[in-house]
Design a protein around this motif. Structure first.
Motif, short mmCIF file in Angstrom:
data_model
loop_
_atom_site.label_atom_id
_atom_site.label_comp_id
_atom_site.label_asym_id
_atom_site.label_seq_id
_atom_site.Cartn_x
_atom_site.Cartn_y
_atom_site.Cartn_z
N VAL A 274 0.83 -1.20 0.00
CA VAL A 274 0.00 0.00 0.00
C VAL A 274 0.87 1.25 0.00
O VAL A 274 0.62 2.21 -0.76
CB VAL A 274 -0.96 -0.01 1.21
CG1 VAL A 274 -1.63 1.35 1.38
CG2 VAL A 274 -2.02 -1.09 1.04
N ILE A 275 1.89 1.28 0.84
CA ILE A 275 2.77 2.46 0.89
C ILE A 275 3.48 2.66 -0.44
O ILE A 275 3.57 3.78 -0.96
CB ILE A 275 3.78 2.32 2.05
CG1 ILE A 275 3.05 2.40 3.40
CG2 ILE A 275 4.85 3.42 1.96
CD1 ILE A 275 3.92 2.09 4.60
N LEU A 276 3.99 1.57 -1.01
CA LEU A 276 4.65 1.68 -2.31
C LEU A 276 3.67 2.14 -3.39
O LEU A 276 4.04 2.92 -4.28
CB LEU A 276 5.26 0.33 -2.72
CG LEU A 276 6.65 0.03 -2.17
CD1 LEU A 276 7.08 -1.37 -2.60
CD2 LEU A 276 7.66 1.07 -2.64
N SER A 277 2.43 1.67 -3.31
CA SER A 277 1.45 2.07 -4.33
C SER A 277 1.20 3.57 -4.28
O SER A 277 1.05 4.21 -5.33
CB SER A 277 0.13 1.29 -4.14
OG SER A 277 -0.59 1.76 -3.02
N VAL A 278 1.14 4.13 -3.09
CA VAL A 278 0.94 5.58 -2.95
C VAL A 278 2.17 6.33 -3.44
O VAL A 278 2.06 7.30 -4.21
CB VAL A 278 0.61 5.95 -1.49
CG1 VAL A 278 0.55 7.46 -1.32
CG2 VAL A 278 -0.69 5.31 -1.04
N VAL A 279 3.35 5.87 -3.03
CA VAL A 279 4.59 6.56 -3.41
C VAL A 279 4.81 6.49 -4.92
O VAL A 279 5.10 7.51 -5.57
CB VAL A 279 5.79 5.95 -2.66
CG1 VAL A 279 7.10 6.51 -3.21
CG2 VAL A 279 5.69 6.21 -1.16
N LEU A 280 4.66 5.30 -5.50
CA LEU A 280 4.92 5.13 -6.93
C LEU A 280 3.87 5.85 -7.78
O LEU A 280 4.20 6.43 -8.81
CB LEU A 280 4.97 3.64 -7.29
CG LEU A 280 6.14 2.86 -6.70
CD1 LEU A 280 6.07 1.39 -7.08
CD2 LEU A 280 7.47 3.47 -7.18
N SER A 281 2.61 5.80 -7.35
CA SER A 281 1.58 6.50 -8.12
C SER A 281 1.83 8.00 -8.09
O SER A 281 1.65 8.70 -9.11
CB SER A 281 0.19 6.16 -7.58
OG SER A 281 0.03 6.59 -6.24
N ALA A 282 2.27 8.52 -6.93
CA ALA A 282 2.60 9.95 -6.85
C ALA A 282 3.80 10.28 -7.72
O ALA A 282 3.82 11.32 -8.40
CB ALA A 282 2.87 10.34 -5.40
N ALA A 283 4.79 9.40 -7.72
CA ALA A 283 6.00 9.64 -8.52
C ALA A 283 5.69 9.65 -10.01
O ALA A 283 6.16 10.52 -10.76
CB ALA A 283 7.05 8.58 -8.20
N VAL A 284 4.87 8.71 -10.46
CA VAL A 284 4.53 8.63 -11.89
C VAL A 284 3.71 9.84 -12.31
O VAL A 284 3.98 10.47 -13.35
CB VAL A 284 3.79 7.32 -12.18
CG1 VAL A 284 3.20 7.33 -13.59
CG2 VAL A 284 4.73 6.13 -12.03
N SER A 285 2.69 10.18 -11.53
CA SER A 285 1.86 11.33 -11.91
C SER A 285 2.69 12.62 -11.85
O SER A 285 2.51 13.52 -12.69
CB SER A 285 0.62 11.43 -11.00
OG SER A 285 0.99 11.67 -9.65
#
Length: 532
Positions: free
Chosen positions: A341-352
């Protein structure tokens, strides 16, 4: 021909918005019960943190009976107050029993050793029968309202509701239970197919644009919450709760504006990022996307990245995260899913962020040349139009970029003047007596009004003023004697005044930093001094 098509599209969008708002109104007040259920599953089921067989017996009755009946009661009350809530609950109980009966009959036909069907929880049934039973009861009451003899009102009211609840429970037991079981089966199979074929991230193509145009409530509360809750009841978690609630894509876009934006958008983006990420109010980033529609690509890519990450790590939440704050997301994260979950938030923020940065930098020179500070204001206006109502959080974006300047108090009149309407008064004549209660009111009574109440409480405390109750409420719930002062966004003041005309009304354009708060503090001081 073009005009007709545009009108039809606008009408369809508004209809979906209203439908989604109604669904949200049924679900949102009951989110605390869903959270409580999620805590029970987190601790006491066999795979929980502290397995406890006796306490785990609470989990199934809560999800199967309590939560659907709470939703039915809320839906019925929305349509026809307490009477509608009672009839809606009785009708939904019929659907719950009918669904259990159908599944039991099907399981009896299975060969030995075959896996039986699990119970279907009547969330959708409650969202159908709650308002339907209440609405039909309201229509029936209107038929004989003028024909009941004096002294027989209570008898007629009690028996008519009881008889109609009985009839609607029969309707729930047969056609509605059959219909909802079929709907849940089809939707469940569709989600399973998306998961098995690794296509679930593609749902972001639908969900992320739907969020920006306020069309997501119908998807989130009508489909994802019921399916996710059913999955969590079986496995202890569900990825479906993260499809819409992930704050990462919005955070990435706002961070890109913080570093590469210009003018008002750049100035207001840091504050908006804090509200969106920690407060969970996602609508604050929608105007930034509407300023540059290409940013939908960043939102979709970020959302898809988050979903894909959660799939890789088999991560999910125990219950819905509402509002979509990182705090709420982590609080509902299953015990084996924190990394994913933490990675999903971090990676989604990084990509956007990365995609939004490219888009913003590509247009940065043109933006600096035009320096059109009105772009954000125009985008906020379009966002409010998409939402179908004004939003104090969105209105506060423009004001926060200016640091809550005194011009904030003049904005309502100026806006009204530009629209050719009469200016909205900023406040009423002071009411006699000391001020003892202040209410911040908005459409939903949550989010923006709650933030405004917090800001004013802090100002009263720092000014040494005690004994004043400051709360927040939905405008529809205001009534006689509710408050001495009512503070609303300028666009909502007339509605609030109609609900509670005897109160003193104060209009603001920015709940986060309005100069009117200093006036309110001084008004409270004066009322106390005059009283004693």
């Amino acid at each position: 021909m073009t005009t007709t098509t545009t009108s039809e599209r606008g009408g369809a969008r508004v209809a979906v918005q209203r439908f989604g708002t109604f669904l949200s109104g049924m679900i949102m007040p009951n989110i605390p019960a869903l959270i409580a259920w999620g805590i029970f599953t987190a601790f006491f089921i066999p795979v929980g943190w502290t397995p406890n067989a006796p306490l785990a017996t609470i989990v199934e009755p809560m999800i199967h009976y309590l939560l659907p009946l709470l939703i039915a009661n809320t839906a019925g009350r929305m349509v026809y107050d307490t009477r509608g809530g009672v009839v809606g609950v009785v009708a939904t109980m019929g659907a719950i029993a009918g669904s259990d009966h159908l599944i039991a009959e099907f399981n009896e036909t299975l060969p030995p050793g075959a896996e039986p069907l699990n119970p279907i929880h009547m969330f959708i049934g409650a969202m159908i029968l709650g308002p339907l039973a209440a609405w039909t009861m309201k229509r029936l009451d209107a038929l004989w309202a003028e024909h009941v003899r004096a002294g027989f009102e209570m008898l007629v009211n009690m028996f008519s509701a009881g008889i109609w609840g009985f009839i609607m429970a029969i309707v729930g037991f047969y056609p509605v239970a059959w219909l909802v079981n079929g709907i849940m089966t089809v939707l469940g199979n569709a989600v399973n197919w998306l998961v098995e074929t690794n296509l679930l991230p593609l749902t972001s193509i639908l969900i992320e644009p739907a969020k920006v145009f306020f069309l997501n409530n119908a998807i989130n509360h009508g489909v994802l919450t019921p399916l996710g809750t059913a999955e969590a009841a079986e496995t202890g978690k569900s990825i479906l709760f993260l499809l819409e609630a992930n704050p990462g894509p919005g955070l990435g876009i706002l961070l890109a504006f913080t570093f590469f934006g210009v003018g008002m958008a750049k100035a207001s983006a840091p504050g908006a990022a804090i509200i969106q990420f920690f407060g969970g109010i996602h609508e604050v980033y929608f105007p930034y996307v509407l300023m540059k529609p290409l940013l939908l690509i960043a939102a979709i890519a970020g959302g898809a990245t988050g979903v894909a990450t959660n799939m890789v790590f088999d991560a999910g939440l125990r219950a819905p995260a509402s509002p979509g704050s990182i705090i709420a997301v982590l609080a509902q994260t299953a015990s084996d899913s924190y990394l994913g979950v933490i990675l999903s938030v971090v990676l989604s923020a990084a990509v956007s962020f990365a995609i939004a940065a490219v888009i913003l930098r590509a247009s940065r020179r043109r933006d600096l040349e035009t320096e059109n500070a009105g772009d954000l204001s125009d985008a906020i206006a379009r966002t409010e139009a998409n939402k179908g109502k004004s939003s104090t959080v969105l209105a506060g974006l423009a004001g926060s970029s200016a640091g809550g300047s005194p011009a904030d108090a003049q904005a309502p009149a100026a806006a009204a003047g530009r629209a050719g309407a009469a200016p909205v008064p900023s406040g009423d004549a002071p009411s006699p007596g000391p001020v003892g209660s202040i209410i911040f009111a908005c459409d939903a009574g949550m989010g923006s009004s709650a933030m405004g109440a917090t800001v004013l409480r802090a100002k009263l405390k720092s000014a040494g003023v005690e004994g004043v109750t400051v709360s927040n409420s939905a405008i529809s719930k205001l009534g006689p004697g509710a408050a001495d002062i009512v503070i609303t966004h300028a666009d909502l003041t007339d509605r609030a005044r109609a609900q509670i005309p005897e109160a003193e009304h104060v209009s603001v354009d920015n709940f986060m930093s309005s100069p009117r708060y200093e006036e309110v503090v001084e008004r409270v001081r004066q009322s106390r001094a005059e009283a004693g």
